[in-house]
Write a protein that holds these residues in place. Structure first.
Motif, mmCIF file in Angstrom:
data_model
loop_
_atom_site.group_PDB
_atom_site.id
_atom_site.type_symbol
_atom_site.label_atom_id
_atom_site.label_comp_id
_atom_site.label_asym_id
_atom_site.label_seq_id
_atom_site.Cartn_x
_atom_site.Cartn_y
_atom_site.Cartn_z
ATOM 1 N N ASP A 27 -1.147 3.610 6.410
ATOM 2 C CA ASP A 27 -1.711 4.230 7.602
ATOM 3 C C ASP A 27 -2.087 5.676 7.282
ATOM 4 O OD1 ASP A 27 -2.057 5.558 10.130
ATOM 5 O OD2 ASP A 27 -0.972 3.917 11.082
ATOM 6 N N PRO A 28 -3.361 6.032 7.392
ATOM 7 C CA PRO A 28 -3.781 7.394 7.030
ATOM 8 C C PRO A 28 -3.256 8.462 7.984
ATOM 9 C CG PRO A 28 -5.593 6.194 8.040
ATOM 10 C CD PRO A 28 -4.498 5.205 7.842
ATOM 11 N N VAL A 29 -2.858 8.068 9.184
ATOM 12 C CA VAL A 29 -2.370 9.024 10.185
ATOM 13 C C VAL A 29 -0.880 9.279 10.015
ATOM 14 C CG1 VAL A 29 -2.101 9.510 12.642
ATOM 15 C CG2 VAL A 29 -4.181 8.372 11.805
ATOM 16 N N THR A 30 -0.099 8.198 9.989
ATOM 17 C CA THR A 30 1.363 8.330 9.921
ATOM 18 C C THR A 30 1.881 8.361 8.493
ATOM 19 O OG1 THR A 30 1.713 5.933 10.004
ATOM 20 C CG2 THR A 30 1.560 7.115 12.110
ATOM 21 N N GLY A 31 1.097 7.819 7.554
ATOM 22 C CA GLY A 31 1.579 7.720 6.183
ATOM 23 C C GLY A 31 2.498 6.543 5.962
ATOM 24 N N ASN A 32 2.667 5.692 6.994
ATOM 25 C CA ASN A 32 3.541 4.535 6.877
ATOM 26 C C ASN A 32 2.857 3.419 6.099
ATOM 27 O OD1 ASN A 32 5.303 5.959 8.454
ATOM 28 N ND2 ASN A 32 4.940 4.776 10.323
ATOM 29 N N LEU A 33 3.647 2.703 5.320
ATOM 30 C CA LEU A 33 3.150 1.565 4.551
ATOM 31 C C LEU A 33 3.460 0.285 5.313
ATOM 32 C CD1 LEU A 33 1.959 0.332 1.951
ATOM 33 C CD2 LEU A 33 4.301 0.329 1.013
ATOM 34 N N HIS A 34 2.427 -0.515 5.575
ATOM 35 C CA HIS A 34 2.580 -1.801 6.263
ATOM 36 C C HIS A 34 2.370 -2.918 5.245
ATOM 37 C CE1 HIS A 34 2.334 -0.251 10.520
ATOM 38 N NE2 HIS A 34 1.876 0.795 9.836
ATOM 39 N N LEU A 35 3.329 -3.815 5.167
ATOM 40 C CA LEU A 35 3.259 -4.926 4.228
ATOM 41 C C LEU A 35 3.460 -6.244 4.965
ATOM 42 C CD1 LEU A 35 5.383 -3.570 1.239
ATOM 43 C CD2 LEU A 35 2.942 -4.074 1.185
ATOM 44 N N THR A 36 2.654 -7.244 4.620
ATOM 45 C CA THR A 36 2.828 -8.586 5.159
ATOM 46 C C THR A 36 2.983 -9.543 3.988
ATOM 47 O OG1 THR A 36 1.446 -8.073 7.086
ATOM 48 C CG2 THR A 36 1.835 -10.399 6.605
ATOM 49 N N ARG A 37 4.097 -10.285 3.990
ATOM 50 C CA ARG A 37 4.363 -11.216 2.898
ATOM 51 C C ARG A 37 4.684 -12.597 3.461
ATOM 52 N NH1 ARG A 37 8.439 -8.794 -1.424
ATOM 53 N NH2 ARG A 37 9.895 -8.839 0.318
ATOM 54 N N LEU A 38 4.467 -13.602 2.606
ATOM 55 C CA LEU A 38 4.746 -14.987 2.985
ATOM 56 C C LEU A 38 5.727 -15.577 1.982
ATOM 57 C CD1 LEU A 38 3.916 -17.262 4.985
ATOM 58 C CD2 LEU A 38 2.266 -18.007 3.259
ATOM 59 N N HIS A 39 6.859 -16.071 2.485
ATOM 60 C CA HIS A 39 7.873 -16.681 1.637
ATOM 61 C C HIS A 39 7.879 -18.194 1.859
ATOM 62 C CE1 HIS A 39 9.393 -12.628 1.039
ATOM 63 N NE2 HIS A 39 9.552 -12.494 2.343
ATOM 64 N N LEU A 40 7.940 -18.932 0.778
ATOM 65 C CA LEU A 40 8.093 -20.390 0.854
ATOM 66 C C LEU A 40 9.516 -20.727 0.452
ATOM 67 C CD1 LEU A 40 6.982 -23.233 1.235
ATOM 68 C CD2 LEU A 40 6.203 -23.183 -1.158
#
Length: 231
Positions: A45-58
């Motif tokens: 996020d360019p505003v907050t600097g937070n990293l957002h991650l989406t992962r899929l586990h099988l």
């Protein structure tokens, strides 16, 4: 019907190490049921600097007999994980949810990792707050229709009792799963301390779990009983 399960736990490691271990936790000797992990999206996020991650586990798993008779055979399931890393405020928020048969039993696990105010003889501690939401909608028209198409034996059942049974099983399995998850995280944390991130990645890729068995004294026999499988 909705049930909640809450739990608080602390790791004797600093927040950066615990956060890193969270994303490196698979594979480990306590997660042999996890077949694969794929990153679907990552965004800073360019505003907050937070990293957002989406992962899929099988994951591979067998349903308890008390629940399996109401459902089609489920040998593998997909788990969607979304994480937000706030480095500035040292806060990691995660949410995981099942994607298979969500209408029968929806399980949403939310966790928050923050530095602990309590200090130890080491560098610090990290607190983990866990809230798990269970909801069985078994008995709704669509769910019953879907299940009957898969398994045509829903002739005698009480919706309320089946829902309660499924939710109680879900709570019990979640408690057991959280315990294994913590032990797996501890193994990864210890290896991060001894080998560093590059060493852990190399070890995981080589499948060198035999050497990892020595990470925790007194648990060798338990870990010897765990079959180690690679994808």
């Amino acid at each position: 019907m909705v049930k909640f399960y809450e739990n608080a736990f602390s790791y004797d490691y600093q927040w950066p190490a615990v956060t890193l271990a969270y994303f490196l936790r698979y594979p480990n000797p306590y997660s042999t049921h996890v077949i694969s992990t794929d990153t679907l999206a990552s965004e800073l996020d360019p505003v907050t600097g937070n990293l957002h991650l989406t992962r899929l586990h099988l994951k591979r798993g067998k349903l308890p007999a008390s629940v399996a008779r109401f459902l089609p055979k489920i040998k593998e399931s997909y788990i969607l994980e979304h994480s937000v890393v706030d480095v500035k405020n040292q806060r990691l928020e995660t949410e995981t949810r099942n994607l298979d048969w969500e209408g029968v039993l929806s399980v949403v696990e939310s966790q928050v990792y923050t530095p602990s105010a309590e200090r130890t003889t080491r560098d610090g501690k990290t607190d983990v707050q866990t809230i798990v939401r269970f909801e069985s909608r078994l008995g709704s028209g669509k769910v019953v229709k879907d299940v009957e198409e898969k398994r045509g034996f829903f002739s005698n059942w009480t919706t309320g009792s089946v829902q309660r049974s499924i939710e109680l099983v879900g709570v019990r399995r979640m408690r057991e799963g959280l315990g294994r998850s913590r032990e797996g995280m501890k193994v990864v944390l210890e290896q991060l301390r001894e080998r560093g991130m590059v060493g852990v990645l190399r070890e995981q890729r080589k499948g060198g779990w035999e050497r990892w068995k020595k990470a925790w004294r007194g648990e060798g026999e338990l870990m010897d009983d765990l079959p180690i499988e690679r994808k």
